[in-house]
Write a protein that holds these residues in place. Structure first.
Motif, PDB file in Angstrom:
ATOM      1  N   TYR A 106       0.854  -1.164   0.002  1.00  0.00           N
ATOM      2  CA  TYR A 106      -0.034  -0.037   0.021  1.00  0.00           C
ATOM      3  C   TYR A 106       0.712   1.115  -0.027  1.00  0.00           C
ATOM      4  N   PHE A 107       1.648   1.265   0.685  1.00  0.00           N
ATOM      5  CA  PHE A 107       2.508   2.437   1.034  1.00  0.00           C
ATOM      6  C   PHE A 107       3.533   2.677  -0.149  1.00  0.00           C
ATOM      7  N   THR A 132      -5.648  -0.809  -1.514  1.00  0.00           N
ATOM      8  CA  THR A 132      -6.205  -0.326  -0.459  1.00  0.00           C
ATOM      9  C   THR A 132      -7.087  -1.261   0.485  1.00  0.00           C
ATOM     10  N   TYR A 133      -8.048  -1.686  -0.557  1.00  0.00           N
ATOM     11  CA  TYR A 133      -8.974  -2.657  -0.200  1.00  0.00           C
ATOM     12  C   TYR A 133      -8.476  -4.059   0.478  1.00  0.00           C
ATOM     13  N   HIS A 134      -7.338  -4.473  -0.138  1.00  0.00           N
ATOM     14  CA  HIS A 134      -6.501  -5.543   0.341  1.00  0.00           C
ATOM     15  C   HIS A 134      -6.090  -5.325   1.835  1.00  0.00           C
ATOM     16  N   LEU A 135      -5.441  -4.184   1.949  1.00  0.00           N
ATOM     17  CA  LEU A 135      -4.726  -3.828   3.233  1.00  0.00           C
ATOM     18  C   LEU A 135      -5.929  -3.808   4.355  1.00  0.00           C
ATOM     19  N   ARG A 136      -7.065  -3.199   4.005  1.00  0.00           N
ATOM     20  CA  ARG A 136      -8.079  -3.009   4.910  1.00  0.00           C
ATOM     21  C   ARG A 136      -8.792  -4.319   5.423  1.00  0.00           C
ATOM     22  N   ARG A 137      -8.661  -5.256   4.476  1.00  0.00           N
ATOM     23  CA  ARG A 137      -9.349  -6.660   5.059  1.00  0.00           C
ATOM     24  C   ARG A 137      -8.397  -7.493   5.623  1.00  0.00           C
ATOM     25  N   ASP A 140      -8.007  -6.026   9.201  1.00  0.00           N
ATOM     26  CA  ASP A 140      -9.178  -6.391   9.782  1.00  0.00           C
ATOM     27  C   ASP A 140      -9.022  -7.808  10.355  1.00  0.00           C
ATOM     28  N   VAL A 143      -6.763  -8.099  13.280  1.00  0.00           N
ATOM     29  CA  VAL A 143      -7.281  -8.113  14.632  1.00  0.00           C
ATOM     30  C   VAL A 143      -8.317  -8.946  14.996  1.00  0.00           C
ATOM     31  N   GLN A 195       6.445   4.276   7.939  1.00  0.00           N
ATOM     32  CA  GLN A 195       4.965   4.129   7.736  1.00  0.00           C
ATOM     33  C   GLN A 195       4.500   2.776   7.931  1.00  0.00           C
ATOM     34  N   HIS A 199       1.940   1.543  11.076  1.00  0.00           N
ATOM     35  CA  HIS A 199       0.690   0.921  10.692  1.00  0.00           C
ATOM     36  C   HIS A 199       0.505  -0.610  11.389  1.00  0.00           C
ATOM     37  N   GLU A 202       0.174  -0.463  15.047  1.00  0.00           N
ATOM     38  CA  GLU A 202      -1.163   0.068  15.276  1.00  0.00           C
ATOM     39  C   GLU A 202      -2.204  -1.091  15.209  1.00  0.00           C
ATOM     40  N   GLU A 206      -3.987  -3.287  18.364  1.00  0.00           N
ATOM     41  CA  GLU A 206      -5.430  -3.519  18.498  1.00  0.00           C
ATOM     42  C   GLU A 206      -5.915  -5.211  18.750  1.00  0.00           C
TER      43      GLU A 206
ATOM     44  N   ILE B 123     -13.688   5.702  -2.349  1.00  0.00           N
ATOM     45  CA  ILE B 123     -12.471   5.617  -1.502  1.00  0.00           C
ATOM     46  C   ILE B 123     -11.723   6.923  -1.916  1.00  0.00           C
ATOM     47  N   LEU B 138      -2.836   7.290   5.557  1.00  0.00           N
ATOM     48  CA  LEU B 138      -3.484   6.412   6.530  1.00  0.00           C
ATOM     49  C   LEU B 138      -4.945   6.527   6.471  1.00  0.00           C
ATOM     50  N   ALA B 140      -7.103   6.551   4.485  1.00  0.00           N
ATOM     51  CA  ALA B 140      -7.603   5.535   3.627  1.00  0.00           C
ATOM     52  C   ALA B 140      -7.734   4.049   4.176  1.00  0.00           C
ATOM     53  N   ILE B 141      -6.858   3.927   5.152  1.00  0.00           N
ATOM     54  CA  ILE B 141      -6.797   2.331   5.540  1.00  0.00           C
ATOM     55  C   ILE B 141      -7.182   2.208   7.171  1.00  0.00           C
ATOM     56  N   ARG B 143      -8.777   1.522  10.437  1.00  0.00           N
ATOM     57  CA  ARG B 143      -9.900   0.681  10.628  1.00  0.00           C
ATOM     58  C   ARG B 143     -11.112   1.676  11.261  1.00  0.00           C
ATOM     59  N   ARG B 144     -10.776   2.768  12.081  1.00  0.00           N
ATOM     60  CA  ARG B 144     -11.766   3.493  12.611  1.00  0.00           C
ATOM     61  C   ARG B 144     -12.500   4.572  11.789  1.00  0.00           C
ATOM     62  N   GLN B 166     -16.684  -9.713   2.008  1.00  0.00           N
ATOM     63  CA  GLN B 166     -16.013  -8.545   1.344  1.00  0.00           C
ATOM     64  C   GLN B 166     -15.925  -8.731   0.093  1.00  0.00           C
TER      65      GLN B 166
END
Lengths: 250, 191
Positions: A106-107, A132-137, A140, A143, A195, A199, A202, A206, B123, B138, B140-141, B143-144, B166
């Motif tokens: 992503y970065f 972006t979608y991959h990293l969010r998934r 998630d 966590v 970066q 990330h 973080e 969590e 997005i 950040l 964009a990615i 979670r919150r 998803q």
């Protein structure tokens, strides 16, 4: 020009090898939804691979198209980082590998959208929403696995510990990377690493997982073509048809 | 039925780009046959040269979209059938395709077909190229920072739905289920 060809091949190799690994889970995912997600991520990465290889082949001018680059090279010609060739393992292994990759990817792709090379910037722009979608998934899922049951927590922590030493190679720049940074083609390693660490820290926090030390010793060699034994098996399956029937077409 | 050589209309003088857009509007998306490739927003430009050569610029929805080759062939076949002999396809990556380019008519057709159309803004990556720092990237990615999506059920209209997966049957879709009529449905993701 040779540096740029090599840089593009590395981008393609990283995406292709991880895509091939994820594709092996088709029909074997732990749940139907995960099965579809893994193969869709694999498909995105495969599409990106084609764009990188196509450009690399054109710049090289030696008549190698995307298929030749994927199917007619041996392990030492592949310049993917060692992380991407690590085995699928259990689902925590698969997702931690994916998360480490996605965060870097992503970065990196964000940085490449500002590349001085317009075509690289265009490919990055095309890829960015997918990445972006991959990293969010994957973030998630880390966590949910880490902050899940005792078993999922233990397996995910073990995967983090095991794969951590493969997470640093993407930031270990050599002459090829340095030349690309100097030309404004690629983003510098320091910013990316900062970066990435922020990330990952973080998300792991969590997920109630312990992050290994940032200055831990890191494995290297994939970028220079020195691979683990895993890559040979991956290529043996991926390249089977072209090895058995050279030049075969649909 | 494939038109035979004899039935192909010879290229006529006076064909305008608008006519070609209209013909392209009849080419269906191979995976969602109710919408056309023009509705989907992947035809970016049509150029007609003085010598009759027609260049159609298309952009992929996703990098790995397996339908792109089928779409390119369908465009060529459709324009050949209308008598254009010299058809060239050009692939354009930037600006990247977004579901914002999907026509309102296309979204309505998706809904009628049982696929929920994109429900929120895409997005926001607009600031990235301009050099927004790590904070912008950040967002964009994170979670919150994700807004909770409300996707209306295409079958009964209820907004009481939840995500099942998803990813759905294709990269451009996610799976949802309606908590009122209990039907599962595809949702065309914002992209």
């Amino acid at each position: 020009m040779q540096n740029k060809v090599n840089y593009l091949l590395r981008l393609g190799d990283n995406a292709l090898i991880l895509s091939q690994q994820l594709s092996q889970l088709c029909g074997r995912g732990p749940a139907l939804e995960e099965d579809m997600a893994l193969t869709n991520v694999a498909l995105d990465l495969l599409g990106q691979t084609r764009l990188w290889y196509e450009y690399a082949g054109e710049l090289e001018g030696a008549g190698r198209d995307e298929d030749k680059l994927a199917y007619h090279r041996d392990a030492h010609d592949f310049k993917n980082c060692l992380l991407m060739e690590q085995p699928n393992g259990n689902y925590a292994d698969t997702m931690v590998r994916q998360f480490f990759f996605d965060a870097w990817h992503y970065f990196l792709i964000v940085g490449l959208t500002r590349s001085s090379d317009a075509r690289i910037a265009a490919i990055a722009e095309k890829s960015l929403k997918e990445v972006t979608y991959h990293l969010r998934r994957s973030g998630d899922l880390i966590v949910r696995l880490g902050d899940g049951t005792e078993v999922s927590h233990a397996k995910t922590q073990a995967a983090v510990n095991e794969l951590w030493m493969y997470s640093g190679e993407v930031f270990a720049y050599d002459a090829v990377d340095d030349a690309m940074v100097a030309e404004g083609v690629a983003p510098a390693a320091d910013g990316l690493r900062t970066q990435w660490l922020a990330h990952v820290a973080e998300i792991l926090a969590e997920a109630t997982l312990t992050m290994p030390p940032a200055d831990a010793w890191m494995q290297k060699g994939g970028k220079q073509g020195r691979h683990s034994e895993h890559l040979g098996y991956i290529l043996a399956e991926m390249q089977f048809l072209q090895r058995a029937y050279p030049g075969a077409t649909w | 039925m494939t038109p035979s050589r004899e039935t192909v209309i010879p290229a006529k003088a006076g064909i305008h780009a608008e006519q070609i857009w209209a013909w392209l509007g009849e080419v269906s998306d191979p995976e969602i046959p109710v919408i056309s490739i023009v509705d989907l927003g992947i035809v970016r430009d049509v150029q007609l040269a003085a010598d009759g050569a027609c260049t159609v610029t298309i952009t992929p929805t996703y990098s790995g979209c397996p339908a792109m080759q089928v779409i390119a062939d369908a465009i060529t076949d459709a324009l050949h059938a209308h008598g254009l002999q010299d058809v060239r396809l050009q692939n354009q990556l930037s600006p990247a395709w977004t579901t914002d380019w999907m026509s309102e008519a296309g979204k309505a057709k998706l809904q009628g077909y049982g696929i929920a159309p994109p429900a929120q803004q895409v997005i926001d990556i607009s600031g990235l190229r301009a050099g927004v720092g790590a904070d912008g990237a950040l967002a964009a990615i994170s979670r919150r920072a994700q807004p909770r999506l409300t996707v209306a059920c295409p079958n009964c209209g209820s907004r009481h739905t939840e995500i099942t997966s998803q990813f759905g049957s294709t990269p451009c879709k996610a799976l949802y289920k309606c908590l009122d009529c209990r039907e599962p449905f595809d949702y065309f993701k914002c992209h």
